[in-house]
Design a protein around this motif. Structure first.
Motif, PDB file in Angstrom:
ATOM      1  N   MET A   1       0.841  -1.182   0.000  1.00 13.70           N
ATOM      2  CA  MET A   1       0.000   0.000   0.000  1.00 13.70           C
ATOM      3  C   MET A   1       0.886   1.245   0.000  1.00 13.70           C
ATOM      4  O   MET A   1       1.882   1.315   0.704  1.00 13.70           O
ATOM      5  CB  MET A   1      -0.902  -0.006   1.234  1.00 13.70           C
ATOM      6  CG  MET A   1      -1.823   1.189   1.282  1.00 13.70           C
ATOM      7  SD  MET A   1      -3.207   1.006   2.373  1.00 13.70           S
ATOM      8  CE  MET A   1      -2.499   1.508   3.917  1.00 13.70           C
ATOM      9  N   ASN A   2       0.524   2.224  -0.789  1.00  9.98           N
ATOM     10  CA  ASN A   2       1.274   3.474  -0.863  1.00  9.98           C
ATOM     11  C   ASN A   2       1.056   4.294   0.400  1.00  9.98           C
ATOM     12  O   ASN A   2      -0.034   4.341   0.938  1.00  9.98           O
ATOM     13  CB  ASN A   2       0.830   4.292  -2.068  1.00  9.98           C
ATOM     14  CG  ASN A   2       1.172   3.616  -3.371  1.00  9.98           C
ATOM     15  OD1 ASN A   2       1.893   2.637  -3.401  1.00  9.98           O
ATOM     16  ND2 ASN A   2       0.650   4.139  -4.444  1.00  9.98           N
ATOM     17  N   LYS A   3       2.103   4.951   0.843  1.00  6.60           N
ATOM     18  CA  LYS A   3       1.998   5.836   2.008  1.00  6.60           C
ATOM     19  C   LYS A   3       1.730   7.249   1.544  1.00  6.60           C
ATOM     20  O   LYS A   3       2.224   7.690   0.514  1.00  6.60           O
ATOM     21  CB  LYS A   3       3.286   5.791   2.820  1.00  6.60           C
ATOM     22  CG  LYS A   3       3.509   4.480   3.547  1.00  6.60           C
ATOM     23  CD  LYS A   3       4.597   4.639   4.584  1.00  6.60           C
ATOM     24  CE  LYS A   3       4.863   3.344   5.294  1.00  6.60           C
ATOM     25  NZ  LYS A   3       3.964   3.064   6.367  1.00  6.60           N
ATOM     26  N   ASN A   4       0.964   7.972   2.353  1.00  2.00           N
ATOM     27  CA  ASN A   4       0.721   9.385   2.107  1.00  2.00           C
ATOM     28  C   ASN A   4       1.749  10.185   2.884  1.00  2.00           C
ATOM     29  O   ASN A   4       1.859  10.030   4.105  1.00  2.00           O
ATOM     30  CB  ASN A   4      -0.685   9.789   2.563  1.00  2.00           C
ATOM     31  CG  ASN A   4      -1.756   9.230   1.670  1.00  2.00           C
ATOM     32  OD1 ASN A   4      -1.481   8.709   0.592  1.00  2.00           O
ATOM     33  ND2 ASN A   4      -2.992   9.342   2.096  1.00  2.00           N
ATOM     34  N   ILE A   5       2.489  11.017   2.180  1.00  2.54           N
ATOM     35  CA  ILE A   5       3.489  11.848   2.840  1.00  2.54           C
ATOM     36  C   ILE A   5       3.185  13.324   2.598  1.00  2.54           C
ATOM     37  O   ILE A   5       2.522  13.682   1.624  1.00  2.54           O
ATOM     38  CB  ILE A   5       4.933  11.515   2.395  1.00  2.54           C
ATOM     39  CG1 ILE A   5       5.153  11.848   0.926  1.00  2.54           C
ATOM     40  CG2 ILE A   5       5.261  10.059   2.684  1.00  2.54           C
ATOM     41  CD1 ILE A   5       6.620  11.753   0.507  1.00  2.54           C
TER      42      ILE A   5
END
Length: 184
Positions: A1-5
């Motif tokens: 899953m992609n992380k939100n930064i």
């Protein structure tokens, strides 16, 4: 899953290369703060000017999200925060202490709301937190246990710049787990 930064306090001349780098690594970047020239990124990224946030332009439009635990936590840092506000050019010279105090909580509220709304999992800053907006973001990210990583301006061992995640323990990310202090 992609992380939100979240990318915080990036000079306008550097943001595109960092944005591209993080995007290629499959990070989602819903929020960027910068200073300098106004920039545009893609339509899924909200770009804020750091000075606008610090001056409180968005305070009135941000829904209240702080709770009593947040307020208690922030109150421990209100003294140092007041010093940041008073030395910053965004502060009107006629502000009263109570107006400065209210502004501190409004800034922290702004960041808590946007961190939660955008499901931010990591904050990455070009500088150590040292202005009202970045310090508010740093404090509430610590309270929410969201990593806040910054490029430290100091030179470690007079040789290298390094990443840090704590103003209290600046060399935390470069410590050797077998040795209490790094060898320079």
């Amino acid at each position: 899953m992609n992380k939100n930064i979240l990318l915080d306090r990036f000079p306008s001349e550097n943001i595109n290369s960092f944005y591209d780098l993080f995007s290629k690594e499959k990070f989602n970047i819903p929020i960027v703060t910068c200073w300098g020239d106004k920039i545009k990124l893609n339509k899924n990224t909200k770009v804020y000017d750091d000075v606008d946030i610090s001056s409180g332009i968005y305070n009135g439009e941000t829904p209240w999200s702080l709770n009593s635990s947040d307020i208690k936590f922030i109150s421990e840092y209100e003294g140092i925060f007041s010093i940041l506000l008073s030395r910053s050019s965004i502060s009107p010279c006629s502000w009263t202490v109570s107006e400065m105090s209210a502004h501190i909580y409004e800034l922290v509220n702004f960041w808590k709301y946007h961190l939660l709304k955008n499901n931010i999992q990591i904050c990455f800053s070009f500088y150590p937190p040292h202005d009202p907006s970045s310090f508010a973001l740093y404090l509430i990210s610590k309270k929410l246990k969201i990593p806040y990583i910054f490029i430290d301006n100091g030179l470690a061992g007079k040789k290298i710049k390094f990443f840090s995640c704590s103003l209290q323990e600046r060399n935390l990310l470069i410590r050797n787990k077998f040795s209490p202090s790094p060898e320079w």
